[in-house]
Each structure stands twice: as structure tokens, then as C-alpha cells.
Scaffold this motif. Structure first.
Motif, PDB file in Angstrom:
ATOM      1  N   HIS A  40       7.337 -42.067  41.615  1.00 45.68           N
ATOM      2  CA  HIS A  40       6.872 -42.988  42.662  1.00 45.68           C
ATOM      3  C   HIS A  40       7.503 -44.368  42.489  1.00 45.68           C
ATOM      4  CE1 HIS A  40       4.254 -45.409  45.192  1.00 45.68           C
ATOM      5  NE2 HIS A  40       3.964 -46.149  44.136  1.00 45.68           N
ATOM      6  N   ASN A  55      11.310 -44.229  43.222  1.00 46.03           N
ATOM      7  CA  ASN A  55      11.570 -44.028  44.647  1.00 46.03           C
ATOM      8  C   ASN A  55      11.295 -45.300  45.445  1.00 46.03           C
ATOM      9  OD1 ASN A  55      12.355 -41.368  44.303  1.00 46.03           O
ATOM     10  ND2 ASN A  55      10.292 -40.553  44.631  1.00 46.03           N
ATOM     11  N   LYS A  56      10.253 -46.031  45.068  1.00 48.03           N
ATOM     12  CA  LYS A  56       9.951 -47.273  45.785  1.00 48.03           C
ATOM     13  C   LYS A  56      11.037 -48.312  45.537  1.00 48.03           C
ATOM     14  CE  LYS A  56       6.307 -50.512  46.944  1.00 48.03           C
ATOM     15  NZ  LYS A  56       4.852 -50.779  46.910  1.00 48.03           N
ATOM     16  N   THR A  96      14.274 -47.126  47.334  1.00 52.85           N
ATOM     17  CA  THR A  96      14.164 -47.188  48.795  1.00 52.85           C
ATOM     18  C   THR A  96      14.224 -48.625  49.299  1.00 52.85           C
ATOM     19  OG1 THR A  96      12.840 -45.169  48.845  1.00 52.85           O
ATOM     20  CG2 THR A  96      12.711 -46.601  50.768  1.00 52.85           C
ATOM     21  N   LEU A  97      13.527 -49.515  48.605  1.00 47.24           N
ATOM     22  CA  LEU A  97      13.516 -50.921  49.007  1.00 47.24           C
ATOM     23  C   LEU A  97      14.780 -51.655  48.591  1.00 47.24           C
ATOM     24  CD1 LEU A  97       9.829 -51.944  48.141  1.00 47.24           C
ATOM     25  CD2 LEU A  97      10.777 -51.465  50.397  1.00 47.24           C
ATOM     26  N   ASP A 147       4.240 -53.061  43.398  1.00 49.02           N
ATOM     27  CA  ASP A 147       3.528 -51.800  43.611  1.00 49.02           C
ATOM     28  C   ASP A 147       2.110 -51.971  43.079  1.00 49.02           C
ATOM     29  OD1 ASP A 147       3.920 -48.821  44.389  1.00 49.02           O
ATOM     30  OD2 ASP A 147       2.818 -48.775  42.491  1.00 49.02           O
TER      31      ASP A 147
END
Length: 332
Positions: free
Chosen positions: A102, A105-106, A109-110, A205
Motif C-alpha cells: 500500500h 503503491n501510494k 502513484t503520486l 498516508d
């Protein structure tokens, strides 16, 4: 390689296996991340424990070196790393299962330079005493300078940390940010200050990931800050900030954050000696600062109580102890 997790090790045999196994109990394939453990001349059996774990897990890399301190241990691990993101972990802490995918991926992606992960702090008896609340910050991508202050506040614990934060490896290389040598206290604070002064994209996050434990004898909970070694480290930090200012074409906003950082390292040794009524030590630090060319503090960008202290110092270094007690009493 997606992630390079770096773990500096010194005299933490009791906690180390829990830490490493938590990093292995994850939802990434073993060939997608590496765990670089640096045995920094540890006198216990930490090295042997890691070698044993290497027979069980294929993604553990051991760097064995003579004692150089936690900063150099981390720098050497970063130099060896191949992952897209660097994730520092302290060996006496651990992370929750199946959380790495997680976070990666965050961050990916960002396309952030830095991603703050959520953490929880436990006391010596294992009871939860504090955890991050990043609901507001997680709604957007921040500039580095804004993120530095967004992650702070009067109730925030461990703001000057680098553990539990993802750093883009190519970003660290391009900006030449590293951990400072011979800064035994708040070396993390100096590292992250430099990072956020030049970062363009920072994310947060809000899911709790990192489990921070309170361990007797750790640097954070020791009296190291009051020792000559600790106080001298602040003077080294001032020089490190000055050197970093010469390396890049910093924006005005970046320079102001570095001013704040430098002011903090100028004022901390002074306020520590004052609060302990060590007047000879105070004037020795004044003389040391003058040798570094510090007569006045550049207040541009300095925030919070440090701005009050800096202005008082600029009025008179001799009378600063009087101003310090007056300001401190007002802010209690």
C-alpha cells in the motif's frame, strides 16, 4: 526493485528479530524489496542473528562494518540500495503486516519525493500513548517546505524523525542529501530538514504502519543532548547546513527553511546550557559560534518560539539568558 528498507544495528539483539520478521511478513514479493541491515560494529550477537535470518529469507543484505555511528550506517545502506524508494527503520521498532505494498503503491502513484507513513508510539509497558493523525494532510500533495511544518505541531511526537518515511532514492542522489556525521543527537532532524527544503512533492498516508517502541537507553531517551559530544554535534550541524546551502540553487522558500533549521541548531546548545545553569559552558558555546562566523541569526523563515529566541539572541548574546527565561515563562 520497489523498496530498499535500511536498518542500522547496534546492540539491539533483543529486538532485532521481531523487527526483521515484521518486515518479512508483507504483501510484496521477496524480489520486489530488499532489507539492508548494517551491523555497525555491534558488540552483541546481532550479526549472527542476521546471518541466521539470511538462511531463511532471500532478500536480506548484511553490511558488516566497524562502528561509525547510525548516520554513516544509514548512508552506507543508501549507497548500497537499489530500490525506487528508501525506507529507514529503527531495529527496536517493527511494522504492521501486509502494509508495504500500500505504501509503495501510494508513493509510486503520486510520484512523490517523500511519503510520510502513519505511526503509533507505545510506552515501556506496551500501551499505546500516541498516533499520527494525517487525515487533513493526506488529502493533497504538498511542497517540501509546507509539508515540513504540516507534519509538526505542539502535540506531535517525534517530529524530527526519518524512520517510517519513504524517500525517493533518485531524489536523494540528485539533491545530495545525506545523514550528517558526528551529529549524535537530532541527526534525523537535520536530515529531514535538508530533505524538505528541496522536496517538490510530499505525500501523507493516514493508515498506521510503524510501531514505535520506547526503549530505555536509546539516544532519544538518553542524556546525550546535555553532554559535550551532544553539544558539539549541534555546532557540526550548523556547518552541515551552511555546506548544504552552497550545493544547490535554492529557492527563497528553501533558504528560509534552512534558516529555521540553522537557527534551531544555534539556539539548542545555548538554551540547554542556560536551563542547566552551566554559565561557563554557555559562553564557551558563544565563542565557538563566533569562530563559525555566527554573530547574529538570520531570522528570515524562522518560526514558532525559535523566532522569539533568535530575536532575543540578536539583541544581546550576553543578556540572552535573561530573555530566554522570560520567553520560556510566557510560553508555558
Amino acid at each position: 526493485m520497489k523498496l530498499s528498507i535500511i536498518v542500522p544495528v547496534y546492540n539491539v539483539e533483543e529486538y532485532l528479530e521481531r523487527c526483521v520478521r515484521s518486515l518479512e511478513d508483507q504483501d510484496l514479493a521477496k524480489d520486489e524489496y530488499e532489507i539492508i541491515v548494517v551491523n555497525d560494529g555491534s558488540p552483541d550477537n546481532s550479526k549472527q542473528l542476521i546471518e541466521k535470518l539470511q538462511t531463511e529469507f532471500s532478500n536480506i543484505i548484511l553490511i558488516d562494518q566497524e562502528n561509525q555511528g547510525v548516520s554513516m550506517a544509514r548512508n552506507n545502506a543508501i549507497e548500497r540500495a537499489t530500490g525506487e524508494y528508501i525506507l529507514p527503520i529503527d531495529p527496536d521498532d517493527y511494522v504492521l503486516p501486509n502494509t508495504l505494498a500500500h505504501l509503495y503503491n501510494k508513493a509510486h502513484t503520486l510520484q512523490v519525493d517523500v511519503l510520510f507513513a502513519g505511526f503509533e508510539i507505545f510506552d515501556r509497558d506496551g500501551a499505546s500513548e500516541w498516533k499520527t493523525q494525517y487525515q487533513v494532510q493526506a488529502k493533497e500533495v504538498w511542497s517540501g517546505v509546507d509539508a515540513y511544518f504540516a507534519a509538526r505541531g505542539p502535540r506531535v511526537k517525534d517530529p524530527d524523525r526519518s524512520w517510517g518515511i519513504l524517500f525517493c532514492r533518485s531524489f536523494l542522489k540528485e539533491t545530495e542529501v545525506d545523514y550528517p556525521r558526528d551529529v549524535p543527537y537530532l541527526e534525523d532532524g537535520l536530515f529531514v530538514g535538508k530533505v524538505f527544503s528541496v522536496a517538490n512533492r510530499v505525500g501523507f498516508d493516514n493508515e498506521v504502519f510503524y510501531q514505535r517502541t520506547t526503549r530505555p537507553g536509546s539516544a532519544t531517551h538518553s542524556s546525550l543532548i546535555k553532554t559535550k559530544k551532544g553539544l558539539d554535534g549541534f555546532l557540526v550541524a550548523i556547518q552541515d547546513v551552511d555546506l548544504f546551502l552552497t550545493k544547490l540553487n535554492h529557492s527563497e522558500q528553501s533558504r528560509q527553511l534552512l534558516n529555521h533549521l540553522k537557527a534551531k541548531f544555534i539556539l539548542l546548545p545555548l538554551t540547554i546550557t542556560i536551563s542547566n545553569h552551566r554559565w561557563l559552558g554557555y559562553f564557551k558555546i558563544i565563542l565557538s559560534l563566533r569562530k563559525l562566523g555566527v554573530e547574529k541569526i538570520d531570522c528570515a523563515g524562522v518560526r514558532s518560539v525559535y523566532l522569539e529566541y533568535a530575536r532575543a539572541f540578536n539583541r544581546s548574546s550576553v543578556l540572552f539568558p535573561y530573555f530566554y527565561f522570560k520567553i520560556t515563562k510566557k510560553n508555558v
